[in-house]
Scaffold this motif. Sequence first.
Motif, PDB file in Angstrom:
ATOM      1  N   GLU A  31      -6.210   7.959  -6.539  1.00  0.00           N
ATOM      2  CA  GLU A  31      -5.048   8.031  -5.659  1.00  0.00           C
ATOM      3  C   GLU A  31      -4.013   6.994  -6.080  1.00  0.00           C
ATOM      4  N   PRO A  32      -2.903   7.440  -6.656  1.00  0.00           N
ATOM      5  CA  PRO A  32      -1.858   6.485  -7.045  1.00  0.00           C
ATOM      6  C   PRO A  32      -1.018   6.058  -5.841  1.00  0.00           C
ATOM      7  N   ALA A  44       5.464  -6.188   3.637  1.00  0.00           N
ATOM      8  CA  ALA A  44       4.213  -6.179   4.403  1.00  0.00           C
ATOM      9  C   ALA A  44       3.674  -4.765   4.589  1.00  0.00           C
ATOM     10  N   THR A  45       4.550  -3.780   4.649  1.00  0.00           N
ATOM     11  CA  THR A  45       4.069  -2.413   4.817  1.00  0.00           C
ATOM     12  C   THR A  45       3.341  -1.934   3.565  1.00  0.00           C
ATOM     13  N   PHE A  46       3.723  -2.453   2.398  1.00  0.00           N
ATOM     14  CA  PHE A  46       2.988  -2.152   1.172  1.00  0.00           C
ATOM     15  C   PHE A  46       1.589  -2.743   1.236  1.00  0.00           C
ATOM     16  N   HIS A  47       1.475  -3.955   1.762  1.00  0.00           N
ATOM     17  CA  HIS A  47       0.170  -4.607   1.799  1.00  0.00           C
ATOM     18  C   HIS A  47      -0.815  -3.776   2.618  1.00  0.00           C
ATOM     19  N   ASP A  48      -0.384  -3.326   3.780  1.00  0.00           N
ATOM     20  CA  ASP A  48      -1.266  -2.503   4.610  1.00  0.00           C
ATOM     21  C   ASP A  48      -1.625  -1.200   3.899  1.00  0.00           C
ATOM     22  N   TYR A  49      -0.654  -0.606   3.226  1.00  0.00           N
ATOM     23  CA  TYR A  49      -0.897   0.641   2.496  1.00  0.00           C
ATOM     24  C   TYR A  49      -1.887   0.427   1.357  1.00  0.00           C
ATOM     25  N   PHE A  50      -1.682  -0.612   0.560  1.00  0.00           N
ATOM     26  CA  PHE A  50      -2.613  -0.899  -0.533  1.00  0.00           C
ATOM     27  C   PHE A  50      -4.026  -1.135   0.012  1.00  0.00           C
ATOM     28  N   ASP A  51      -4.115  -1.864   1.129  1.00  0.00           N
ATOM     29  CA  ASP A  51      -5.429  -2.113   1.721  1.00  0.00           C
ATOM     30  C   ASP A  51      -6.109  -0.806   2.121  1.00  0.00           C
ATOM     31  N   SER A  52      -5.325   0.161   2.615  1.00  0.00           N
ATOM     32  CA  SER A  52      -5.927   1.438   3.004  1.00  0.00           C
ATOM     33  C   SER A  52      -6.434   2.211   1.798  1.00  0.00           C
ATOM     34  N   LEU A  53      -5.744   2.077   0.662  1.00  0.00           N
ATOM     35  CA  LEU A  53      -6.204   2.745  -0.562  1.00  0.00           C
ATOM     36  C   LEU A  53      -7.503   2.147  -1.072  1.00  0.00           C
ATOM     37  N   GLU A  57      -9.525   5.015   2.527  1.00  0.00           N
ATOM     38  CA  GLU A  57      -9.652   6.249   1.749  1.00  0.00           C
ATOM     39  C   GLU A  57     -10.990   6.350   1.007  1.00  0.00           C
ATOM     40  N   PRO A  58     -11.501   5.294   0.377  1.00  0.00           N
ATOM     41  CA  PRO A  58     -12.856   5.399  -0.175  1.00  0.00           C
ATOM     42  C   PRO A  58     -13.899   5.716   0.885  1.00  0.00           C
ATOM     43  N   PHE A  59     -13.716   5.190   2.105  1.00  0.00           N
ATOM     44  CA  PHE A  59     -14.625   5.508   3.201  1.00  0.00           C
ATOM     45  C   PHE A  59     -14.579   6.993   3.541  1.00  0.00           C
ATOM     46  N   ARG A  60     -13.374   7.546   3.683  1.00  0.00           N
ATOM     47  CA  ARG A  60     -13.269   8.983   4.000  1.00  0.00           C
ATOM     48  C   ARG A  60     -13.859   9.835   2.887  1.00  0.00           C
ATOM     49  N   ALA A 270     -21.128   4.770   8.571  1.00  0.00           N
ATOM     50  CA  ALA A 270     -20.787   5.458   9.816  1.00  0.00           C
ATOM     51  C   ALA A 270     -19.368   5.170  10.257  1.00  0.00           C
ATOM     52  N   SER A 271     -18.852   3.992   9.899  1.00  0.00           N
ATOM     53  CA  SER A 271     -17.500   3.648  10.326  1.00  0.00           C
ATOM     54  C   SER A 271     -16.889   2.662   9.346  1.00  0.00           C
ATOM     55  N   HIS A 272     -15.582   2.533   9.425  1.00  0.00           N
ATOM     56  CA  HIS A 272     -14.832   1.569   8.617  1.00  0.00           C
ATOM     57  C   HIS A 272     -13.975   0.743   9.561  1.00  0.00           C
ATOM     58  N   GLU A 273     -14.298  -0.529   9.661  1.00  0.00           N
ATOM     59  CA  GLU A 273     -13.582  -1.434  10.563  1.00  0.00           C
ATOM     60  C   GLU A 273     -13.501  -0.860  11.971  1.00  0.00           C
TER      61      GLU A 273
END
Length: 282
Positions: A31-32, A44-53, A57-60, A270-273
């Motif tokens: 996922e790029p 800061a919005t990039f930081h949250d986005y990068f953290d989700s990648l 997303e690996p969790f899902r 079972a969950s992520h955070e």
Amino acid sequence: MRIFDPHIHMTSRTTDDYEAMRAAGVLAVVEPAFWLGQPRTSPATFHDYFDSLLGWEPFRAAQYGIAHHCTIALNPKEANDPRCLPVLEELPRYLVKDGVVAVGEIGYDSMTPAEDHALAAQLELAADHGLPALVHTPHRDKLTGLRRTLDVVRESALPVDRVLIDHLNENTVKEAKDSGAWLGFSVYPDTKMDEDRMVAVLRAHGPERVLVNSAADWGRSDPLKTRKVADAMLASGFDEDDVDLVLWRNPVAFYGLSGRLDLTPAEAAASHEGNSILRGGE
């Protein structure tokens, strides 16, 4: 059949898409980092986005046995926004993460001086971190964009054979191939390439160093296009080894240049955070 989608924006897809992809044979994705469809207003919005990648997303993906990796960058479109430029200084702390297998997607959108600067800076970051680079060619005036991209790559410390040039088409594939770069093709329902055009390109130029992706995102797109290309290849006379080369071994070889590619899906926790994909309880 095993499929590796080397460019798909799962953050804008539903969990049902993961399930359908796994049923179609997709075992791994990259996922790029890209833009959200509307401007970000602060780094800061990039930081949250990068953290989700790197987390959500690996969790899902793991819930359906899919190995998820990402690439990290300031994308070309937002490289023109002064509010976003400080992200360039923050990238090194993300580029050392295990789940990051390239710098990307970088390159051109409107071919502005700001995009020149961001592309050159991030190619240097890729070289410094021992990572390959995923490069986005512009949607308009693609041949000029390709040539400008190759000029900047050749001036950088990153060898061209560590660069994947994406969103290619019939007008750009020959020059990209002659450069020694890896060749990326995005297959869409209405725009970019389709299955039949992709098969024709493979017939004309061969399957070596070719990666096919869905680039599925928040627009009209299809996360099963990789499987549809595989089926079209078989129907047109390509054999199963050709399909495996294009849809699996080539993306494995390119992203393997990072030294970080792990095709074992993360354990399906079972969950992520504190959140699950169930939305209604455990």
